[in-house]
Scaffold this motif. Structure first.
Motif, PDB file in Angstrom:
ATOM      1  N   ASN A 212     -34.225   2.901   8.527  1.00 30.39           N
ATOM      2  CA  ASN A 212     -34.074   2.733   6.889  1.00 30.39           C
ATOM      3  C   ASN A 212     -32.987   3.741   6.315  1.00 30.39           C
ATOM      4  OD1 ASN A 212     -36.110   0.684   7.302  1.00 30.39           O
ATOM      5  ND2 ASN A 212     -37.625   1.991   7.039  1.00 30.39           N
ATOM      6  N   PRO A 213     -32.797   3.561   5.166  1.00 26.20           N
ATOM      7  CA  PRO A 213     -31.973   4.501   4.605  1.00 26.20           C
ATOM      8  C   PRO A 213     -32.853   5.343   3.767  1.00 26.20           C
ATOM      9  CG  PRO A 213     -32.139   2.407   3.418  1.00 26.20           C
ATOM     10  CD  PRO A 213     -32.816   2.070   4.517  1.00 26.20           C
ATOM     11  N   ASP A 214     -33.552   6.180   4.642  1.00 26.33           N
ATOM     12  CA  ASP A 214     -34.131   7.424   4.065  1.00 26.33           C
ATOM     13  C   ASP A 214     -33.413   8.488   3.671  1.00 26.33           C
ATOM     14  OD1 ASP A 214     -36.533   5.787   4.854  1.00 26.33           O
ATOM     15  OD2 ASP A 214     -36.515   6.730   6.940  1.00 26.33           O
ATOM     16  N   LYS A 215     -33.866   9.096   2.684  1.00 27.71           N
ATOM     17  CA  LYS A 215     -33.229  10.183   1.822  1.00 27.71           C
ATOM     18  C   LYS A 215     -32.543  11.127   2.697  1.00 27.71           C
ATOM     19  CE  LYS A 215     -33.830  13.524  -2.011  1.00 27.71           C
ATOM     20  NZ  LYS A 215     -34.779  14.135  -3.079  1.00 27.71           N
ATOM     21  N   HIS A 216     -33.236  11.761   3.775  1.00 27.02           N
ATOM     22  CA  HIS A 216     -32.700  12.816   4.653  1.00 27.02           C
ATOM     23  C   HIS A 216     -31.625  12.164   5.434  1.00 27.02           C
ATOM     24  CE1 HIS A 216     -34.725  11.035   8.140  1.00 27.02           C
ATOM     25  NE2 HIS A 216     -35.731  10.798   7.469  1.00 27.02           N
ATOM     26  N   ASN A 217     -31.509  10.999   5.493  1.00 25.54           N
ATOM     27  CA  ASN A 217     -30.401  10.332   6.244  1.00 25.54           C
ATOM     28  C   ASN A 217     -28.853  10.490   5.644  1.00 25.54           C
ATOM     29  OD1 ASN A 217     -32.227   9.580   8.290  1.00 25.54           O
ATOM     30  ND2 ASN A 217     -32.094   7.455   7.988  1.00 25.54           N
ATOM     31  N   PHE A 218     -29.149  10.422   4.265  1.00 22.03           N
ATOM     32  CA  PHE A 218     -27.851  10.424   3.365  1.00 22.03           C
ATOM     33  C   PHE A 218     -27.359  12.209   3.585  1.00 22.03           C
ATOM     34  CE2 PHE A 218     -29.975   6.827   1.699  1.00 22.03           C
ATOM     35  CZ  PHE A 218     -28.874   5.973   1.310  1.00 22.03           C
ATOM     36  N   ILE A 219     -28.128  12.992   3.762  1.00 24.65           N
ATOM     37  CA  ILE A 219     -27.423  14.253   3.890  1.00 24.65           C
ATOM     38  C   ILE A 219     -26.948  14.438   5.216  1.00 24.65           C
ATOM     39  CG2 ILE A 219     -28.261  16.952   3.997  1.00 24.65           C
ATOM     40  CD1 ILE A 219     -30.532  15.991   2.194  1.00 24.65           C
ATOM     41  N   SER A 220     -27.446  13.690   6.365  1.00 26.21           N
ATOM     42  CA  SER A 220     -26.977  13.863   7.682  1.00 26.21           C
ATOM     43  C   SER A 220     -25.588  12.980   7.710  1.00 26.21           C
ATOM     44  CB  SER A 220     -28.008  13.099   8.688  1.00 26.21           C
ATOM     45  OG  SER A 220     -27.527  13.038   9.929  1.00 26.21           O
ATOM     46  N   ARG A 221     -25.365  11.892   6.807  1.00 26.18           N
ATOM     47  CA  ARG A 221     -24.443  11.288   6.879  1.00 26.18           C
ATOM     48  C   ARG A 221     -23.211  11.972   6.165  1.00 26.18           C
ATOM     49  NH1 ARG A 221     -23.674   7.256   2.554  1.00 26.18           N
ATOM     50  NH2 ARG A 221     -24.489   8.856   0.926  1.00 26.18           N
ATOM     51  N   ASN A 222     -23.539  12.752   5.165  1.00 24.41           N
ATOM     52  CA  ASN A 222     -22.622  13.333   4.613  1.00 24.41           C
ATOM     53  C   ASN A 222     -21.704  14.511   5.524  1.00 24.41           C
ATOM     54  OD1 ASN A 222     -23.196  12.364   2.316  1.00 24.41           O
ATOM     55  ND2 ASN A 222     -24.430  14.124   1.270  1.00 24.41           N
ATOM     56  N   ARG A 223     -22.373  15.055   6.417  1.00 27.57           N
ATOM     57  CA  ARG A 223     -21.518  15.599   7.456  1.00 27.57           C
ATOM     58  C   ARG A 223     -20.530  14.952   8.140  1.00 27.57           C
ATOM     59  NH1 ARG A 223     -25.140  13.897  11.041  1.00 27.57           N
ATOM     60  NH2 ARG A 223     -24.645  14.247  13.345  1.00 27.57           N
ATOM     61  N   ILE A 224     -20.672  13.756   8.527  1.00 31.62           N
ATOM     62  CA  ILE A 224     -19.690  12.727   9.090  1.00 31.62           C
ATOM     63  C   ILE A 224     -18.477  12.255   8.110  1.00 31.62           C
ATOM     64  CG2 ILE A 224     -19.244  10.465  10.109  1.00 31.62           C
ATOM     65  CD1 ILE A 224     -22.138  10.602  11.031  1.00 31.62           C
ATOM     66  N   VAL A 225     -18.878  12.246   6.802  1.00 33.36           N
ATOM     67  CA  VAL A 225     -18.012  12.029   5.588  1.00 33.36           C
ATOM     68  C   VAL A 225     -16.940  13.186   5.686  1.00 33.36           C
ATOM     69  CG1 VAL A 225     -17.586  11.794   3.185  1.00 33.36           C
ATOM     70  CG2 VAL A 225     -19.476  10.461   4.546  1.00 33.36           C
ATOM     71  N   ALA A 226     -17.626  14.385   5.692  1.00 38.42           N
ATOM     72  CA  ALA A 226     -16.826  15.476   5.612  1.00 38.42           C
ATOM     73  C   ALA A 226     -15.924  15.958   6.748  1.00 38.42           C
ATOM     74  CB  ALA A 226     -17.827  16.871   5.060  1.00 38.42           C
ATOM     75  N   GLY A 227     -16.767  15.721   7.965  1.00 40.04           N
ATOM     76  CA  GLY A 227     -15.974  16.197   9.236  1.00 40.04           C
ATOM     77  C   GLY A 227     -15.130  15.234   9.736  1.00 40.04           C
ATOM     78  N   MET A 228     -14.878  13.997   9.231  1.00 37.61           N
ATOM     79  CA  MET A 228     -13.782  12.979   9.789  1.00 37.61           C
ATOM     80  C   MET A 228     -12.767  12.912   9.105  1.00 37.61           C
ATOM     81  SD  MET A 228     -15.497   9.361   9.191  1.00 37.61           S
ATOM     82  CE  MET A 228     -14.043   8.486   9.720  1.00 37.61           C
TER      83      MET A 228
END
Length: 374
Positions: A212-228
């Motif tokens: 599910n698109p839970d709140k904490h998943n969005f923070i985890s997702r952000n590191r991929i956005v930044a890192g790639m």
């Protein structure tokens, strides 16, 4: 390396209780880049890797994780989703450098996640007309200056979706990084854009189907956005928000960060103005400013064929000439790829590349890619 086995073991590693992103990557890196070897030689881990407790060995004996991993792999195969492992060539090389990089990613689309120029554009979910116009104008002008840019964002409301749509409108590849599995699109109103992106970019996630698109998943997702990406561009942001978290993560990865300024009275420019004030982001006014700051103009000139004559190169040693030949044949490569291609130990490769850089034969690009100066 058995690709099927590596995928299964990489997925399973993410399901082992008590092993987070950082330790999962440490284990894989410590076993020569192989998740399969983490499981295969789990009893040897405490002796081979400092800090590995016997509890980790016990946790890795987890048949149910393997069963779930096989189910996810079957789902990916059925839906033509690529399973990208740390050892794979298609895994985003810039992201691989990060200590907390996911050991496995799921990708559907046709974008090159290792293309020469990658940016991410992030911002508030409450984009104003000013922010929407910035997305449209910046990417239109960037396309004219540097037509091969990949634009990454998070498919969220506001600046994210406007960045994706502006990229598509300007025929730039664009990838959405999701905070859930690839069995759904969230928010669902962005489904049409997401489908268009599959033909001109793609969708990427670290999460298994059913997540599910839970709140904490969005923070985890952000590191991929930044890192790639080579650079993070904050278009609009309030004093607090996910885009500021992405900017902080980008800074921790030693990546460039830029922000568009706004009026001091504008609520959704407050975060951008603060980033600029605190020297956490470079003031951004135009695509031309950005390209100059990133030195991408030079890259474009090389691609157009304004080459330095090879005869101008200084005399090279046999190993230096080997590196030049590999880069000439295969294009820009990271040091790990050069180590494999040239069969030269990494410590020696570092010294050779330093010498070539000092001689003006190669230069290092964002993301650790080495480019031959033709």
């Amino acid at each position: 390396m058995n690709t099927f086995e590596e995928c299964i073991c990489s997925i399973a590693l993410t399901l082992i209780p008590g092993i987070g992103h950082i330790w999962a990557k440490k284990l894989v890196d410590g076993m020569g880049g192989s998740a399969a070897d983490v499981f295969r030689f789990r009893k040897e881990l405490p002796g081979r890797l400092p800090g590995v407790h016997s509890r980790v060995v016990e946790a890795l004996d987890c048949p149910q994780a393997m069963v779930r991993a096989e189910q996810e792999y079957a789902f990916a195969e059925k839906n033509r989703i690529q399973c990208l492992t740390l050892a794979g060539e298609q895994y985003p090389s810039r992201l691989r450098e990060c200590d907390d990089a996911p050991v496995v990613l799921f990708f559907k689309g046709n974008a090159d996640l290792n293309t020469l120029h990658i940016i991410n554009m992030v911002g508030t979910r409450n984009a104003t007309e000013y922010g929407k116009q910035l997305c449209a104008t910046f990417l239109r002008d960037l396309k004219a200056l540097c037509p091969d840019v990949l634009v990454v964002s998070g498919l969220a409301y506001g600046i994210d979706i406007h960045s994706h749509r502006a990229a598509l409108a300007n025929e730039l590849s664009t990838v959405g990084v999701l905070a859930h599995g690839l069995d759904r699109i969230y928010p669902s109103v962005h489904r049409k854009t997401a489908i268009d992106m599959l033909q001109h970019g793609g969708l990427l996630t670290e999460f298994l189907s059913g997540t599910n698109p839970d709140k904490h998943n969005f923070i985890s997702r952000n590191r991929i956005v930044a890192g790639m990406a080579d650079a993070t561009i904050v278009v609009e942001s309030a004093a607090k928000g996910g885009s500021l978290i992405t900017a902080d993560i980008a800074d921790s990865y030693h990546r460039d960060c830029f922000a568009f300024p706004g009026r001091s009275t504008d609520e959704y420019s407050t975060g951008c103005n603060q980033l600029i004030r605190d020297n956490k982001a470079t003031l951004l006014l135009s695509a031309e400013d950005f390209v100059k700051a990133m030195s991408w103009e030079i890259d474009s000139r090389f691609q157009k064929g304004e080459n330095v004559q090879r005869s101008l190169f200084p005399e090279l040693s046999d190993e230096e000439q080997l590196i030049v030949s590999i880069l000439d044949k295969q294009g820009n490569l990271q040091i790990n790829s050069l180590v494999v291609e040239a069969d030269i130990p990494v410590h020696k490769m570092n010294a050779i590349l330093f010498e070539l850089e000092m001689k003006g034969v190669v230069r290092v690009l964002a993301g650790g890619m080495y480019q031959l100066l033709r």
